[in-house]
Design an enzyme around this catalytic site. Structure first.
Site, PDB file in Angstrom:
ATOM      1  N   GLU A   1      58.515  37.701  26.555  1.00 25.32           N
ATOM      2  CA  GLU A   1      57.193  38.318  26.404  1.00 25.32           C
ATOM      3  C   GLU A   1      57.170  39.727  26.986  1.00 25.32           C
ATOM      4  O   GLU A   1      57.761  39.980  28.043  1.00 25.32           O
ATOM      5  CB  GLU A   1      56.141  37.464  27.134  1.00 25.32           C
TER       6      GLU A   1
ATOM      7  N   GLU B   1      51.055  38.003  18.782  1.00 22.95           N
ATOM      8  CA  GLU B   1      50.148  36.862  18.991  1.00 22.95           C
ATOM      9  C   GLU B   1      48.710  37.321  19.228  1.00 22.95           C
ATOM     10  O   GLU B   1      48.449  38.203  20.074  1.00 22.95           O
ATOM     11  CB  GLU B   1      50.617  36.031  20.203  1.00 22.95           C
TER      12      GLU B   1
ATOM     13  N   ASP C   1      62.613  29.870  24.478  1.00 19.71           N
ATOM     14  CA  ASP C   1      61.583  30.752  25.052  1.00 19.71           C
ATOM     15  C   ASP C   1      61.865  30.945  26.536  1.00 19.71           C
ATOM     16  O   ASP C   1      61.855  29.976  27.301  1.00 19.71           O
ATOM     17  CB  ASP C   1      60.215  30.062  24.856  1.00 19.71           C
TER      18      ASP C   1
ATOM     19  N   ASP D   1      57.486  27.818  25.842  1.00 16.18           N
ATOM     20  CA  ASP D   1      57.074  27.351  27.173  1.00 16.18           C
ATOM     21  C   ASP D   1      55.657  26.769  27.100  1.00 16.18           C
ATOM     22  O   ASP D   1      55.150  26.231  28.088  1.00 16.18           O
ATOM     23  CB  ASP D   1      57.220  28.440  28.252  1.00 16.18           C
ATOM     24  N   SER D   2      55.071  26.797  25.906  1.00 13.70           N
ATOM     25  CA  SER D   2      53.824  26.059  25.677  1.00 13.70           C
ATOM     26  C   SER D   2      54.043  24.561  25.888  1.00 13.70           C
ATOM     27  O   SER D   2      53.076  23.798  25.968  1.00 13.70           O
ATOM     28  CB  SER D   2      53.285  26.325  24.263  1.00 13.70           C
TER      29      SER D   2
ATOM     30  N   LYS E   1      63.454  34.293  23.042  1.00 19.67           N
ATOM     31  CA  LYS E   1      62.223  35.089  22.945  1.00 19.67           C
ATOM     32  C   LYS E   1      61.769  35.404  24.360  1.00 19.67           C
ATOM     33  O   LYS E   1      61.875  34.569  25.257  1.00 19.67           O
ATOM     34  CB  LYS E   1      61.131  34.302  22.210  1.00 19.67           C
TER      35      LYS E   1
END
Ligand code: KIV
Length: 281
Positions: A116, A183, A84, A45-46, A114
């Site tokens: 978070e 991270e 993501d 999502d970056s 993925k």
């Protein structure tokens, strides 16, 4: 080359071969990464920051992420692709998390997802894993909750926060995640996490005690030059190359050296003559 699977990634951990992954947001980049032998592609999502110009990632939605994931899959059919999960696609309930994880597989063609968080998303990790989807956990600097972390800051720098992080890592594995991404965490902490877990532990800005490394594609290429995190190494200066190319193109348009004779589609001479004759009548 056969398509990469979780078995290949586990074999790499067993043999000590580090996995190399980058983010990718589009088909051409994914194709070049596959040609270069990159093991995994994260459709992060970056993309919100690297492509859409936001200052964070929380504006990204399922439709946006699915479109980018499908593009990456088309560009890199043999590479392990991870979708993501964007903000609010899994936090609300395990049921929504399963539905959205499934969309990454069905519509995006991803091999895994993925999400978070550590202990606070264990119900979601368990539900998605029980639905048969490969889950990558992600702890440490988690951009979707960077507001709570006080910004994009390194994590696990004190003994207390390191213990929290280790507990998160253990909870992620315990809930069924097959992989963990750490991270912006102190390498001392990553090392302990990797020693305690049996699943592959990958890092981005987390030191060398990992089973593989991830970098953001725009950082690798030197394309995103608004700022540079300490852990980033640029392997090219595409921002510089692009600026030069745009300036050269502009110059040639302004002084009429582009397009040249080699860039035009001429009529056959007799057809041109005929046109002129007929127009003169
Ligand atoms: O969105 C992303 O690219 C990520 C990485 C920063 C880990 O989540």
């Amino acid at each position: 080359m056969p398509k990469k699977s979780v078995l290949d990634l586990y074999k790499m951990k067993e043999s000590g071969e580090k996995a190399c992954w980058i983010t990718a947001y589009d088909a051409p980049t994914a194709s070049l990464a596959e040609q270069a032998g990159i093991d995994m592609l994260l459709v992060g999502d970056s993309v919100g920051m690297c492509v859409y110009g936001y200052s964070g990632t929380n504006e990204m939605t399922m439709p946006i992420m699915l479109a980018h994931t499908a593009g990456v899959r088309r560009g890199a059919p043999k590479t392990f692709v991870i979708g993501d999960m964007p903000f609010l696609s899994y936090q609300i309930s395990p049921e929504e998390a399963v539905r959205n994880a499934g969309a990454f597989i069905q519509q995006g063609g991803a091999d895994a997802i993925k999400l978070e968080g550590g202990r606070r998303v264990t119900r979601q990790i368990r539900a998605i894993s029980e639905a048969g989807v490969v889950v990558f956990g992600h702890i440490g600097l988690t951009p979707q909750s960077s507001g709570q972390l006080g910004g994009f800051k390194a994590q696990g720098l004190t003994a207390d926060s390191a213990k929290e992080m280790i507990a998160d890592a253990e909870a992620v594995q315990e809930s069924g995640a097959m992989f963990l991404l750490v991270e912006a965490v102190a390498p001392e902490v990553t090392r302990i996490i990797r020693e305690r877990l049996s699943i592959p532990v990958y890092g981005i800005g987390a030191g060398t005690h990992t089973d593989g490394e991830l970098l953001i594609v725009s950082d690798v290429l030197g394309l995103f030059d608004a700022f540079k995190a300490k852990f980033v190494k640029r392997y090219a200066d595409l921002a510089g190359t692009m600026r030069e190319a745009f300036a050269a193109y502009r110059e040639e348009v302004k002084n009429s050296t582009f397009p040249g004779p080699e860039h035009v589609y001429n009529m056959k001479p007799d057809e041109a003559e005929k046109l002129h004759a007929e127009l003169a009548e």
